[in-house]
Design a protein around this motif. Structure first.
Motif, PDB file in Angstrom:
ATOM      1  N   UNK A 150      22.446   8.691 -31.936  1.00 27.61           N
ATOM      2  CA  UNK A 150      21.453   9.682 -32.538  1.00 27.61           C
ATOM      3  C   UNK A 150      22.064   9.914 -33.809  1.00 27.61           C
ATOM      4  N   UNK A 151      21.417   9.622 -34.872  1.00 28.44           N
ATOM      5  CA  UNK A 151      21.696   9.753 -36.160  1.00 28.44           C
ATOM      6  C   UNK A 151      22.216   8.134 -36.872  1.00 28.44           C
ATOM      7  N   UNK A 152      21.359   8.115 -37.929  1.00 27.07           N
ATOM      8  CA  UNK A 152      21.430   6.777 -38.590  1.00 27.07           C
ATOM      9  C   UNK A 152      22.326   6.838 -39.929  1.00 27.07           C
ATOM     10  N   UNK A 153      23.259   7.518 -40.121  1.00 22.40           N
ATOM     11  CA  UNK A 153      24.188   7.574 -41.200  1.00 22.40           C
ATOM     12  C   UNK A 153      25.184   6.557 -41.086  1.00 22.40           C
ATOM     13  N   UNK A 154      26.261   6.806 -41.872  1.00 25.75           N
ATOM     14  CA  UNK A 154      27.167   5.591 -41.832  1.00 25.75           C
ATOM     15  C   UNK A 154      27.831   5.730 -40.472  1.00 25.75           C
ATOM     16  N   UNK A 155      28.230   6.757 -39.913  1.00 26.02           N
ATOM     17  CA  UNK A 155      29.032   6.892 -38.568  1.00 26.02           C
ATOM     18  C   UNK A 155      28.211   6.170 -37.464  1.00 26.02           C
ATOM     19  N   UNK A 156      27.096   6.612 -37.576  1.00 26.72           N
ATOM     20  CA  UNK A 156      25.914   6.080 -36.570  1.00 26.72           C
ATOM     21  C   UNK A 156      25.859   4.807 -36.611  1.00 26.72           C
ATOM     22  N   UNK A 179      17.067   5.175 -42.443  1.00 27.10           N
ATOM     23  CA  UNK A 179      18.686   5.286 -42.159  1.00 27.10           C
ATOM     24  C   UNK A 179      19.411   5.299 -43.606  1.00 27.10           C
ATOM     25  N   UNK A 180      20.435   6.184 -43.243  1.00 30.71           N
ATOM     26  CA  UNK A 180      21.377   6.495 -44.509  1.00 30.71           C
ATOM     27  C   UNK A 180      20.665   7.202 -45.498  1.00 30.71           C
ATOM     28  N   UNK A 181      19.738   7.640 -45.437  1.00 27.76           N
ATOM     29  CA  UNK A 181      18.525   8.237 -46.640  1.00 27.76           C
ATOM     30  C   UNK A 181      19.273   9.257 -47.532  1.00 27.76           C
ATOM     31  N   UNK A 203      15.690   0.236 -34.145  1.00 33.96           N
ATOM     32  CA  UNK A 203      15.915   1.442 -35.024  1.00 33.96           C
ATOM     33  C   UNK A 203      14.379   2.231 -35.126  1.00 33.96           C
ATOM     34  N   UNK A 204      14.563   3.515 -34.658  1.00 34.62           N
ATOM     35  CA  UNK A 204      13.518   4.286 -34.851  1.00 34.62           C
ATOM     36  C   UNK A 204      13.809   5.327 -35.855  1.00 34.62           C
ATOM     37  N   UNK A 205      12.880   5.663 -36.696  1.00 33.94           N
ATOM     38  CA  UNK A 205      13.145   6.518 -37.618  1.00 33.94           C
ATOM     39  C   UNK A 205      11.848   7.631 -37.543  1.00 33.94           C
ATOM     40  N   UNK A 206      12.163   8.635 -38.332  1.00 33.58           N
ATOM     41  CA  UNK A 206      11.081   9.887 -38.309  1.00 33.58           C
ATOM     42  C   UNK A 206      10.747  10.321 -37.013  1.00 33.58           C
TER      43      UNK A 206
END
Length: 407
Positions: A150-156, A179-181, A203-206
């Protein structure tokens, strides 16, 4: 500096460790007490979402061995700072003791953001913040089949890449459109999403998580539209919040972090703050707080010099990095939040994107181009006379631009 009381540093991460290290490198013999709640010597955190998840052999996390600190007169105290008494210049400790200080440094870092999603207390739902977190996730990956990040940043995304490389089915759920927005450009987001999807990551966004389901252990993740995804391990990478409670409770100025001036002093001149917890003036009338090991070390160097009686400006170029599958992304500078002109240097798996604000170089994102990253940092640290038209020249190279400026 006079008197018997030490410089007390609260927090043994990159910022706290480096304040102690650089104070000794400055030649200061002031007593130093480094207060940290984790067992053992201070440790670095970048490997927690990278090397530590990829191998059963644990990487070295310690900055230095215990004897390093003893030899330099740095006292390591395993405790928590519970309260600051500014009138008496005392830190009250969780164990019930207290420490007097001549100067106090808050290097408290950040804590993982908590989620209020129903079912968040189920077993098998993890964060990645301290070594024990990483060990728990690594051990769970050995048995897991379905992993939801849960979360598409660097760590995720780093955790997702590690889970996929260990053979798990992986789904990333990101609430933002890409991701990484918050930290990279749209083009870089698209490149890394495609990289993950090519490796089999969904990858699921939004979309957001509505609930976690299971008996005592997580079994499913329910999305906002009611879709349920199987999961026997969930990794939460939903960001962090600055550890500013200690500062707030003793009356220091706190906003998005502990507010400091250009010399890293808080609203109390005997208390400083550095690293991820510190909100500093950005020079454009706003404040900025950076979550990076580079910023922590750069601020620590500036603060240590001041505590030793020497003035050093805080003007380092920010830089960041992440590794995911075969791609290493390095960013020099800060992407402007206003409209910019971009130029991409040719390449598919190795390329750089240059960002210009009002015709001047503002930031460079480099994928598998470490030479470009080093050159970008040098250009941004100086008066880079580089235009978008220069970068569009088919023969252009960042390293040549550095040579031209220094030649």
């Amino acid at each position: 500096m006079t008197g018997a009381d030490p410089v007390v540093i609260v927090g043994g991460g990159h910022a706290g460790f480096h304040v102690a290290l650089f104070l000794r490198e400055e030649g200061s013999d002031v007593p130093i007490v480094l207060v940290d709640r984790l067992d053992g010597p201070p440790v670095q955190r970048p490997p927690l979402s990278k090397a530590m998840l990829l191998s059963d052999t644990e990487p070295r996390l310690e900055f230095r061995k215990p004897e390093f600190y003893a030899a330099r007169g740095i006292t390591l105290l395993r405790d928590t700072a519970a309260r600051i008494d500014r009138d008496r210049r005392v830190v009250r400790l969780g164990s019930g003791g207290s420490l007097g200080y001549r100067e106090l440094v808050l290097a408290t870092g950040c804590r993982a953001r908590e989620t209020t999603v129903p079912g968040a207390g189920l077993a098998g739902i993890r964060v990645l913040r301290v070594p024990d977190d990483a060990r728990a996730v690594r051990d769970a990956l050995a048995e897991a089949r379905d992993v939801v990040v849960v979360g598409g940043g660097f760590i995720g995304l780093e955790a997702a890449a590690a889970a996929r490389r260990r053979g798990c089915a992986v789904t990333v759920v990101e609430s933002l459109p890409r991701v990484m927005q918050r930290v990279v450009s749209a083009g870089i987001s698209g490149h890394f999403r495609a990289l993950h999807e090519a490796q089999g990551v969904r990858v699921l966004t939004g979309t957001t998580v509505r609930a976690f389901h299971g008996d005592t252990r997580v079994r499913q993740v329910e999305l906002a539209d009611g879709t349920r995804i199987p999961a026997d391990l969930v990794v939460l990478g939903i960001g962090v919040e600055p550890e500013a409670g200690l500062a707030r409770e003793c009356g220091l100025a706190v906003g998005d972090g502990v507010e400091v001036d250009a010399a890293l002093r808080t609203s109390d001149p005997l208390i400083s703050a550095v690293g991820d917890c510190a909100s500093f003036p950005a020079g454009d009338g706003r404040r900025r707080r950076l979550e990076s090991v580079q910023n922590a070390a750069d601020q620590a160097r500036v603060l240590a010099a001041r505590l030793a009686g020497r003035t050093v400006p805080f003007d380092a170029v920010p830089w960041f990095w992440t590794e995911q599958f075969s791609a290493k992304l390095q960013i020099a500078g800060l992407l402007p939040d206003r409209e910019t002109e971009t130029v991409r240097l040719a390449g598919e798996d190795a390329f750089s994107v240059l960002h210009f604000l009002r015709g001047r170089l503002a930031a460079v994102e480099s994928v598998n181009r470490p030479v470009d990253h080093v050159a970008a940092r040098r250009l941004l640290a100086g008066e880079a006379r580089l235009s978008p038209d220069d970068a569009r020249d088919p023969q252009f190279r960042l390293s040549d631009a550095v040579a031209a400026r220094t030649g």
